[in-house]
Scaffold this motif. Sequence first.
Motif: not given
Length: 491
Positions: A50-54, A191-198, A272-274, A291-296
């Motif tokens: 969860s680290g890279i997301f939170i 979900i990482i792919f979706v974040i990177v494409i965004a 790196v891409l995220v 508090p949670a980077v991916a959620v923001t």
Amino acid sequence: QAQKEPQNDSTDQTTGSQTKNKAPERAAALQKNVGLFSGTCLIVGTIIGSGIFISPKAVLLYSGAVGPCLLIWAACGVLSILGALCYAELGTTITKSGGDYSYYLEAFHPIVAFLFSWTMVIVLKPSSLAIITLSFAEYVSSPFYPGCSPPIIITKFLAATAILLIVTVNSLSVRLASYVQNFFTTAKLLIIFVIVIAGVVMLAQGKTQNLSNAFEGASTSFGAIGLAFYNGFWAYDGWNQLNFITEELKNPHRNLPLAILIGISLVSVCYVLVNVAYFTVMTPSELLLSPAVAVTFGDRVFYPLSWIVPLFVAFSTFGAANGSCFTAGRLSYVSSREGHMVQILSFISLKHCTPSPAIIFNGLLAICYIIPADIGTLINYFSFAQWGFYGMSALALIVLRFTRKDLHRPVKVPIVLAFLLALVSCYLVLAPIIDKPTIEYLYCSIFIFSGVILYYFFIYRKVKWAQRISRVITTYLQLLMEVVPPEETKT
């Protein structure tokens, strides 16, 4: 007691004869069911939790600017690959499960291997599983408590339920556990792919202001940069997970190094891409306050479908917990097989060919660690020990080069990489202690080395009363769980 032992022997013989009549083709041994794809998913799934997301904030905090932050993420990935190559040589040279434990047995005195298993089996592995499942429980329960934190009793109950489910899956079938790992690893990569494409779309729209002047305000403190690397390396921790199940890996001489290289390279690119994607919609200050980077990120980019981010973060944490349980059971199993743990942990399920006693033991300890209010502090103080063991593994590689020149080495890395891993490990052991010296580090060290006392009395001297108690426990648990010693240890 003298009357009970013949009954137990006859019971074992009866059970064995009945088993032979029912399924003579089934061997009481772990099966080679893990291929290259599953092995790669195990590495990726256990590294990416969860680290890279939170909260990928610590690297940015200590590096001071976007540019150094991204460079440190990339550099940690490269150095992790170089360090993992040392494990590729060790794993293809000594093709036993148990990871570092098996390498210590070959290179050092058995007490070193025992101290490793004592620390990992009793503290690091189960407490890590507990923390991951607590994170999973928070993400699962948070939609039902909008605007406030879920009650502690709810998150602990959900975490315990998740542990029981994961233990059940891993006890029933290695294939089923691999399928679960593959599915959740694929979900987190999606979900990482979706974040990177965004992020790419945002860059194409001109959202580059946070990436311009990327080195402005960069930290020039050697200590701060070192701590940034420390936190980056911690995010990559887990490159040795496949080494714990070498005996269950198909064609380990080929698949082990390939899975390590593919897995860690993929994780490096993702990290790196995220982070680049995060900086397209958040300033460094906003990222540090989130508090949670991916959620923001999801709230700003995917609304009204922002709910998919916490859902997939929950998937990610569950997959990481499954991988942690999978490898932890093998460490307990191998340590017991060598006589360093109670004998029942080395037994294998007759029906499912899994080390179910070891898996269940790890799960029960993890549930015990859920009970305290906060176990994050425990992991933080014991994390220095993990890097100390990495350094010992690098030293084991160097020692074996000189003491066991006869060993076949399908993969042979430049020995300078082992020295580099040892130096990095020394720094990562000392960095947190020097930065914030506290008495807790002394307590952790006392716990680790208290294993010397246990080793002397229960393994070296083999006190008789302990042997008698262990024999009784093993007999009754063997009958209850329908498990037998592995085929290779039978006499």
